[in-house]
Design an enzyme around this catalytic site. Structure first.
Site, PDB file in Angstrom:
ATOM      1  N   HIS A  14       0.840  -1.206   0.000  1.00 52.17           N
ATOM      2  CA  HIS A  14       0.000   0.000   0.000  1.00 52.17           C
ATOM      3  C   HIS A  14       0.869   1.247   0.000  1.00 52.17           C
ATOM      4  CE1 HIS A  14      -0.029   1.512   4.260  1.00 52.17           C
ATOM      5  NE2 HIS A  14       0.144   0.251   4.596  1.00 52.17           N
ATOM      6  N   ASP A  64       5.505   2.643   7.305  1.00 46.91           N
ATOM      7  CA  ASP A  64       4.157   2.172   7.008  1.00 46.91           C
ATOM      8  C   ASP A  64       3.468   3.103   6.018  1.00 46.91           C
ATOM      9  OD1 ASP A  64       1.701   0.955   7.053  1.00 46.91           O
ATOM     10  OD2 ASP A  64       1.128   1.710   9.020  1.00 46.91           O
ATOM     11  N   GLU A 117      -5.478   1.937   1.806  1.00 46.01           N
ATOM     12  CA  GLU A 117      -5.358   0.788   2.703  1.00 46.01           C
ATOM     13  C   GLU A 117      -5.677   1.186   4.122  1.00 46.01           C
ATOM     14  OE1 GLU A 117      -3.179  -2.016   5.494  1.00 46.01           O
ATOM     15  OE2 GLU A 117      -3.084   0.155   5.282  1.00 46.01           O
ATOM     16  N   GLU A 118      -5.204   2.374   4.517  1.00 39.25           N
ATOM     17  CA  GLU A 118      -5.378   2.813   5.897  1.00 39.25           C
ATOM     18  C   GLU A 118      -6.826   3.149   6.234  1.00 39.25           C
ATOM     19  OE1 GLU A 118      -3.221   2.328   7.965  1.00 39.25           O
ATOM     20  OE2 GLU A 118      -1.207   2.602   7.145  1.00 39.25           O
ATOM     21  N   ASP A 140       4.090  -5.118   3.510  1.00 43.05           N
ATOM     22  CA  ASP A 140       3.512  -4.021   4.281  1.00 43.05           C
ATOM     23  C   ASP A 140       4.328  -3.851   5.563  1.00 43.05           C
ATOM     24  OD1 ASP A 140       1.944  -2.157   5.533  1.00 43.05           O
ATOM     25  OD2 ASP A 140       0.097  -3.332   5.485  1.00 43.05           O
ATOM     26  N   HIS A 166       1.881   4.621  12.995  1.00 47.44           N
ATOM     27  CA  HIS A 166       0.741   5.526  12.789  1.00 47.44           C
ATOM     28  C   HIS A 166       0.946   6.866  13.499  1.00 47.44           C
ATOM     29  CE1 HIS A 166      -2.546   2.491  11.327  1.00 47.44           C
ATOM     30  NE2 HIS A 166      -1.454   2.480  10.580  1.00 47.44           N
TER      31      HIS A 166
END
Length: 476
Positions: free
Chosen positions: A227, A239, A271-272, A303, A406
């Site tokens: 992603h 990420d 994706e998130e 990923d 994140h």
């Protein structure tokens, strides 16, 4: 695989994020810049990339939500905005609905009848449990609530602030905020509360990028994906610029190579927000071009492959380490062969490798749902590294694999260069192996599984992608 090329791509992704409000989230200019960069590099390498457009429910918290009671603002750790919350500032009495605050998965707010005595204009205080957050919020808004607070169950492991989702934009226009159990119980006595959220919640357009080698049998396609988007909170360099950069570098190398089977690369959008890019791609093929979907022999997912406190984790294709009780979903036939190929590669270099479950929280999910053999690599997210894993892979036990998961600090400094090099090398070797194999996974499996030594019993929860799926208004 030249590590310098992967790092060069990461530096560009970081520069794109820096120039675009610090992130590369789908639906933003940072993501558009990331798409343009990947497309440009693919064209320069000789590919004819395709950009697939789709709409998705975008959400961004512009500034942190706050809740104040009795003239004091609750601690930031006790407050979390719900995804797809409305935006605004409300001051009103708080009114508990269907809960006394006992530790439990509560039915509070799950039925319209729960609000029979609710005073319109008040702030609804609900407890988590038994139905989606979106249902609770919609029922409260229909009863006239000016804002909604949903506090945690208080059961073991469910005491902190709830960072949940309402499932879709438009569930309600009022602010909806998750609270810790302690914060929610403290508000049960009523009184005036101020809730403030500043959010954007709307439908936006985003993109997948697809490119296929010019050689190879298209009826035996090896599909490779990562992603491309970040979360809105940061640049997303581990990420998942790490996976995106890795497969971009591999695609550039493969551009001039003859392969027996076609190799199709994919950089997924959104994706998130719930694996939306890969879901859209698979659903579109299933409806409009089922033959092309049927030609995908296997899917390889990358990923997060540069985590700073990393492990060398391979998806558990043979279900030897994880099962349904661990949250793992069944892997299609052939997935064990992919797992064995990665372990064999690491073993040939004298490197230990462990396993991570098929949790459904990354872009392999839509492929395994269609029975397509899948596998891939992962270096860890917010899960905690064990003592055993630290002995096998190095790093520090007792802390997360990626302590900037994140977060705004997921930048270039959040990459372990050695891990990135090892994982990209493994990805390159296994992609090339399957690109030139007969893709008889049963026969390949017999040979591989006889040759591969038992894998060390080090395991890791995947811990990636959208959470709170059971309480969302749509599957994630």
């Amino acid at each position: 695989m030249p590590a310098g090329k992967v790092l060069e791509h990461l530096e560009v992704f970081q520069a794109i994020a820096t120039a675009n409000n610090g992130n590369r989230a789908s639906g933003t200019s940072g993501y558009r810049g990331s798409v343009d960069y990947v497309v440009g590099r693919l064209r320069a390498a000789g590919y004819a990339p395709r950009v697939q457009t789709f709409s998705f429910p975008f959400f961004q918290e512009v500034s942190p939500a706050t809740v104040s009671a009795g003239g004091r603002q609750l601690a930031a750790a006790d407050v979390a905005v719900m995804t797809y919350s409305g935006s605004g500032t409300v001051t009103a009495p708080v009114q508990a609905v269907g809960t006394t605050g006992e530790p439990a998965a509560s039915t509070s707010g799950c039925e319209a009848g729960d609000f029979a005595d609710f005073v319109p204009g008040n702030i609804a205080l609900l407890q988590r449990g038994t139905c989606p957050f979106g249902v609770k919020a919609a029922n409260a808004a229909a009863a006239g609530a000016s804002a909604v607070l949903i506090f945690n169950t208080g059961l073991p492991g469910a005491e902190g602030a709830i960072a949940g989702t309402l499932g879709d934009p438009g569930v309600t226009t009022v602010p909806v905020v998750g609270l810790s159990y302690a914060a929610g119980v403290a508000l049960l006595g009523g009184g005036e509360v101020t809730v403030r959220t500043q959010t954007v919640s709307e439908s936006r357009e985003t993109f997948n990028v697809l490119a296929e080698t010019r050689s190879g049998d298209p009826e035996r396609t090896v599909m490779v994906g990562a992603h491309l988007d970040s979360v809105p909170q940061g640049p997303g360099i581990n990420d998942n610029a790490s996976g995106s950069a890795g497969i971009l570098a591999i695609a550039e190398v493969l551009a001039g190579t003859e392969t027996a089977n076609a190799v199709r690369f994919a950089w997924w959008g959104a994706e998130e927000f719930g694996l939306l890019g890969s879901r859209h791609y698979v659903a579109d093929l299933k409806t409009n071009d089922p033959a092309t979907l049927g030609n995908v022999a296997l899917y390889l997912n990358f990923d997060m492959i540069g985590s700073p406190n990393h492990g060398r984790f391979v998806y558990d294709g043979d279900a030897s380490a994880f099962g349904p009780d661990d949250g793992s979903v069944p892997a299609p036939a052939g997935s064990a062969v992919i797992e064995a190929a990665f372990h064999e590669h690491f073993g040939s270099l004298g490197l230990a490798s462990g396993e991570t479950e098929f949790s459904g929280r990354s872009d392999y999910g839509p492929f395994i749902a269609e029975g397509i053999a899948s596998g891939g690599l992962f270096t860890g997210a917010e899960g905690i590294k064990t003592v055993e894993q630290a002995a096998l892979f190095g790093g520090r036990a007792g802390i997360g694999y990626d302590f900037c998961y994140h977060a705004s600090c997921d930048d270039l400094s959040n990459i372990d260069h050695r891990a990135l090099d090892e994982m990209t090398g493994a990805a390159s070797a296994v992609i090339l192996r399957f690109a030139n194999s007969p893709l008889d996974l049963e026969e390949e499996g017999r040979r591989l599984l006889a040759a591969v030594a038992p894998v060390p019993a080090a395991t890791a929860d995947q811990g990636h992608g959208p959470s709170n799926a059971a309480e969302a208004s749509q599957p994630h």
